[in-house]
Write a protein that holds these residues in place. Structure first.
Motif, mmCIF file in Angstrom:
data_model
loop_
_atom_site.group_PDB
_atom_site.id
_atom_site.type_symbol
_atom_site.label_atom_id
_atom_site.label_comp_id
_atom_site.label_asym_id
_atom_site.label_seq_id
_atom_site.Cartn_x
_atom_site.Cartn_y
_atom_site.Cartn_z
ATOM 1 N N VAL A 41 33.734 47.966 28.618
ATOM 2 C CA VAL A 41 33.956 48.931 29.900
ATOM 3 C C VAL A 41 33.195 49.952 29.497
ATOM 4 C CG1 VAL A 41 34.942 49.384 32.433
ATOM 5 C CG2 VAL A 41 35.640 47.641 31.499
ATOM 6 N N LYS A 42 32.375 50.296 29.901
ATOM 7 C CA LYS A 42 31.477 51.147 30.161
ATOM 8 C C LYS A 42 32.473 52.640 30.553
ATOM 9 C CE LYS A 42 26.835 52.529 31.362
ATOM 10 N NZ LYS A 42 25.879 52.943 31.326
ATOM 11 N N GLY A 43 32.036 53.685 29.745
ATOM 12 C CA GLY A 43 32.756 54.791 29.680
ATOM 13 C C GLY A 43 34.612 54.942 29.320
ATOM 14 N N SER A 44 34.702 53.585 29.041
ATOM 15 C CA SER A 44 36.191 53.449 28.968
ATOM 16 C C SER A 44 36.800 52.692 27.259
ATOM 17 C CB SER A 44 37.412 52.268 29.366
ATOM 18 O OG SER A 44 36.743 50.811 29.281
ATOM 19 N N THR A 45 37.973 52.970 26.852
ATOM 20 C CA THR A 45 38.122 52.304 25.576
ATOM 21 C C THR A 45 38.607 50.702 25.667
ATOM 22 O OG1 THR A 45 40.291 52.976 25.915
ATOM 23 C CG2 THR A 45 39.112 54.431 24.855
ATOM 24 N N ASN A 46 38.835 50.304 26.713
ATOM 25 C CA ASN A 46 39.424 49.166 27.378
ATOM 26 C C ASN A 46 38.114 48.137 26.994
ATOM 27 O OD1 ASN A 46 40.496 46.188 27.629
ATOM 28 N ND2 ASN A 46 40.766 47.044 30.578
ATOM 29 N N GLY A 47 38.188 47.107 26.170
ATOM 30 C CA GLY A 47 37.723 45.826 25.397
ATOM 31 C C GLY A 47 37.702 45.039 24.952
ATOM 32 N N THR A 48 37.302 44.195 24.255
ATOM 33 C CA THR A 48 37.114 42.457 23.630
ATOM 34 C C THR A 48 36.134 42.424 22.872
ATOM 35 O OG1 THR A 48 38.470 41.299 23.190
ATOM 36 C CG2 THR A 48 36.726 40.949 24.835
ATOM 37 N N ASN A 49 36.344 41.408 21.739
ATOM 38 C CA ASN A 49 35.211 40.787 21.148
ATOM 39 C C ASN A 49 35.491 39.173 21.284
ATOM 40 O OD1 ASN A 49 34.207 43.243 19.490
ATOM 41 N ND2 ASN A 49 35.792 42.461 17.758
ATOM 42 N N SER A 50 34.406 38.611 21.033
ATOM 43 C CA SER A 50 34.342 37.429 21.444
ATOM 44 C C SER A 50 34.646 36.683 20.125
ATOM 45 C CB SER A 50 33.114 36.721 21.291
ATOM 46 O OG SER A 50 31.967 36.896 20.848
ATOM 47 N N ASN A 51 35.766 35.259 20.300
ATOM 48 C CA ASN A 51 35.282 34.796 19.045
ATOM 49 C C ASN A 51 34.582 33.798 18.535
ATOM 50 O OD1 ASN A 51 35.152 32.170 21.212
ATOM 51 N ND2 ASN A 51 37.364 31.794 20.586
ATOM 52 N N ALA A 52 34.547 32.827 17.356
ATOM 53 C CA ALA A 52 33.608 32.205 16.223
ATOM 54 C C ALA A 52 33.151 31.586 17.568
ATOM 55 C CB ALA A 52 34.198 31.950 15.231
ATOM 56 N N GLU A 53 33.256 30.964 18.607
ATOM 57 C CA GLU A 53 32.365 30.212 18.881
ATOM 58 C C GLU A 53 31.647 30.485 20.984
ATOM 59 O OE1 GLU A 53 36.298 29.700 19.083
ATOM 60 O OE2 GLU A 53 35.558 27.793 17.328
ATOM 61 N N GLY A 54 31.961 32.180 20.393
ATOM 62 C CA GLY A 54 31.716 33.111 21.147
ATOM 63 C C GLY A 54 31.737 33.053 22.268
ATOM 64 N N LEU A 55 33.236 32.650 22.833
ATOM 65 C CA LEU A 55 33.666 32.888 23.725
ATOM 66 C C LEU A 55 34.824 34.208 23.891
ATOM 67 C CD1 LEU A 55 35.525 28.869 23.649
ATOM 68 C CD2 LEU A 55 33.564 29.745 25.350
ATOM 69 N N PHE A 56 35.133 34.453 25.341
ATOM 70 C CA PHE A 56 35.437 35.944 25.449
ATOM 71 C C PHE A 56 36.405 36.027 26.454
ATOM 72 C CE2 PHE A 56 31.821 36.663 27.310
ATOM 73 C CZ PHE A 56 32.035 37.231 28.349
ATOM 74 N N GLN A 57 37.340 37.049 27.002
ATOM 75 C CA GLN A 57 38.860 37.062 28.045
ATOM 76 C C GLN A 57 38.205 38.653 27.903
ATOM 77 O OE1 GLN A 57 41.312 34.264 28.363
ATOM 78 N NE2 GLN A 57 42.585 35.772 29.130
ATOM 79 N N LEU A 58 38.641 39.241 28.856
ATOM 80 C CA LEU A 58 39.024 40.837 29.181
ATOM 81 C C LEU A 58 39.711 40.898 30.296
ATOM 82 C CD1 LEU A 58 38.582 43.703 28.191
ATOM 83 C CD2 LEU A 58 36.412 44.189 28.930
ATOM 84 N N ASN A 59 41.166 41.093 30.405
ATOM 85 C CA ASN A 59 42.066 41.192 31.825
ATOM 86 C C ASN A 59 41.397 42.190 32.351
ATOM 87 O OD1 ASN A 59 42.900 38.646 30.609
ATOM 88 N ND2 ASN A 59 44.950 39.992 29.916
ATOM 89 N N LEU A 60 41.461 42.369 33.340
ATOM 90 C CA LEU A 60 40.690 44.254 34.142
ATOM 91 C C LEU A 60 42.026 44.010 35.337
ATOM 92 C CD1 LEU A 60 37.458 43.828 34.033
ATOM 93 C CD2 LEU A 60 38.750 45.209 32.573
ATOM 94 N N ASP A 61 41.960 44.639 35.889
ATOM 95 C CA ASP A 61 42.729 45.488 37.147
ATOM 96 C C ASP A 61 41.561 45.011 38.321
ATOM 97 O OD1 ASP A 61 45.341 46.020 36.584
ATOM 98 O OD2 ASP A 61 44.748 47.988 36.349
ATOM 99 N N PRO A 62 41.960 44.688 39.401
ATOM 100 C CA PRO A 62 41.167 44.328 40.490
ATOM 101 C C PRO A 62 40.212 46.052 40.792
ATOM 102 C CG PRO A 62 43.047 43.363 41.662
ATOM 103 C CD PRO A 62 43.563 43.971 40.391
ATOM 104 N N GLY A 63 38.637 45.542 41.101
ATOM 105 C CA GLY A 63 37.651 46.856 40.616
ATOM 106 C C GLY A 63 36.538 46.280 40.270
ATOM 107 N N LYS A 64 35.606 47.312 40.329
ATOM 108 C CA LYS A 64 34.282 47.383 40.179
ATOM 109 C C LYS A 64 34.061 47.765 38.371
ATOM 110 C CE LYS A 64 32.113 47.260 44.983
ATOM 111 N NZ LYS A 64 30.797 47.306 44.903
#
Length: 139
Positions: A41-64
């Motif tokens: 997420v731009k401007g934050s430290t909230n992030g993740t990496n994709s796995n070996a197949e390029g799949l990713f998941q990032l939990n976020l609260d409702p919002g833009k």
């Protein structure tokens, strides 16, 4: 009884938070998965990496949010997403190769300055052996 109700309420809150955000696959223009790409997420430290197949998941609260997708050798992509209550936003991202023009490099055999200095020091080694070594400590 209050403890049990509190525990159930907390479990419900955590389960709601864990069931919303973004998920998907990040790949190159040719469709090859980009393993271990960075998604945050731009401007934050909230992030993740994709796995070996390029799949990713990032939990976020409702919002833009503005989500940034990065991978070495590819152009960075920023995408605005809106997360709604208890819903996953599915994103399949394709990054473009970054074109980098490098100037021509010419390698020539030449003088090795380090070797020259070492040869001079070796020639003078007997002189240095005769002189006492002193040092001064500056306080």
């Amino acid at each position: 009884m209050k403890l049990i109700v509190s525990i159930i309420f907390l479990c419900f809150c955590f389960s709601v938070h864990a069931n919303q955000g973004i998920k998907g696959k990040i790949s190159s223009e040719s469709g090859e998965p980009l393993a271990f790409a960075t998604i945050y997420v731009k401007g934050s430290t909230n992030g993740t990496n994709s796995n070996a197949e390029g799949l990713f998941q990032l939990n976020l609260d409702p919002g833009k949010y503005i989500i940034v997708f990065r991978y070495v050798g590819f152009n960075t992509l920023e995408k605005e997403v809106e997360i709604k209550e208890s819903l996953w936003e599915n994103l399949n991202i394709q990054l473009k190769n970054s074109a980098i023009d490098l100037a021509e490099v010419v390698a020539r055999a030449g003088d090795n300055k380090g070797l020259e200095y070492m040869k001079k020091a070796i020639k003078l080694k007997n002189q240095y052996k005769k002189e006492p070594y002193e040092y001064q400590c500056l306080a």
